[in-house]
Design a protein around this motif. Sequence first.
Motif, mmCIF file in Angstrom:
data_model
loop_
_atom_site.group_PDB
_atom_site.id
_atom_site.type_symbol
_atom_site.label_atom_id
_atom_site.label_comp_id
_atom_site.label_asym_id
_atom_site.label_seq_id
_atom_site.Cartn_x
_atom_site.Cartn_y
_atom_site.Cartn_z
ATOM 1 N N LEU A 107 15.914 1.789 -12.832
ATOM 2 C CA LEU A 107 15.760 0.731 -12.027
ATOM 3 C C LEU A 107 15.448 -0.330 -12.849
ATOM 4 O O LEU A 107 15.938 -1.442 -12.324
ATOM 5 N N THR A 108 14.907 -0.358 -13.992
ATOM 6 C CA THR A 108 14.696 -1.354 -14.889
ATOM 7 C C THR A 108 15.793 -1.827 -15.676
ATOM 8 O O THR A 108 16.114 -3.113 -15.951
ATOM 9 N N VAL A 109 16.684 -0.840 -16.245
ATOM 10 C CA VAL A 109 17.639 -1.144 -17.300
ATOM 11 C C VAL A 109 18.966 -0.647 -16.997
ATOM 12 O O VAL A 109 19.928 -1.128 -17.590
ATOM 13 N N GLY A 110 19.175 0.105 -15.932
ATOM 14 C CA GLY A 110 20.450 0.505 -15.492
ATOM 15 C C GLY A 110 20.578 1.844 -16.307
ATOM 16 O O GLY A 110 19.987 2.251 -17.179
ATOM 17 N N ASP A 111 21.514 2.690 -15.757
ATOM 18 C CA ASP A 111 21.800 4.175 -16.197
ATOM 19 C C ASP A 111 22.609 4.119 -17.745
ATOM 20 O O ASP A 111 22.165 4.915 -18.438
#
Length: 328
Positions: A107-111
């Motif tokens: 949610l903060t940096v992407g998968d």
Amino acid sequence: MLENIFQKIWYDKNLFSKFFSILLLPLSFLYFLAFYLKQSFTLENKFSTQIVCFGNINIGGTGKTSTLLSLLPELIKSKPKLIILLRGYKGTIKSTHKVDLKDDTSLTVGDEALIYANHVTTYISSNRSVAIKEIIKKESPDLIILDDGYQDKKIKKDKNIILINGKRGLGNNLLLPSGPLREIASLALKKSDIIIIIGNDQTNFKEKYKNQIREKDIFDGKIVSLRNGSNKNVLAFSGIGNNEGFFKTLETYNYNVVEKMSYPDHYQYSDKQIKRLINTAEKNNLIPITTEKDIKRISTNLKKQIEYLEIKIEINKKDDLITKILDF
């Protein structure tokens, strides 16, 4: 649903797809004007650290992340202070940020950032050129690799690498939204130094663009699963750029795909959705399975109940490719 419709329009060859693409051509013309006007007024910045870009011409999965991950061990041997920089797509953090596996989530940096951070120092930023300046100042890296950013003219790249999906090629070869292309293929290929085709060249990409790629270094790769399905009955689900490619890989490696569920690229699953998938699988005596990217977007308390497919990309003449990438 909308993304799946566009994928079919871009990559299918039926009459409906061709007709719909033609209807969208006026919008593609506007995209063409906007994109190339912006390119013409953008100044290119040269940096003291060498920059290598792994990018796409078209929207959709090409195996870019998996390819780069497969090359990282050899690249790090020559460039131990290598840094990966990507946008952190769908993440909430937009400023320059060093990925921390202890605190950061999809949610903060992407998968994709989480996957890279397991192997190498990884940064995200919505402004790549600003981020590169900060990274050089803080890290003094040997090399910065961009995951995506091929169309970002603000950055002077020392090496441009394009990934092509062998099965899909460049789709209908039209610009967005009539087709999947981010820029005109012939112009994009002209800027490239290296082209990597993942999978068999089923669209005859090499023949179609033989004049544009004649002087380019071209390498072939294939997707290899690290596990054999042993005929397990599975419920397969994914939210990546090429869901059908994932399902096909499962079948190739002896997974019996009984149910398939496709979601948009980088889709953020809710706990409720995942619980429903797990329950559906249990009722039908199926094993839920997804991709390595998708598992990063599932809550820790639920991901233990789901398998994920571990893959790597095997590159023909891999040592030659590493040499070409690092030949500045």
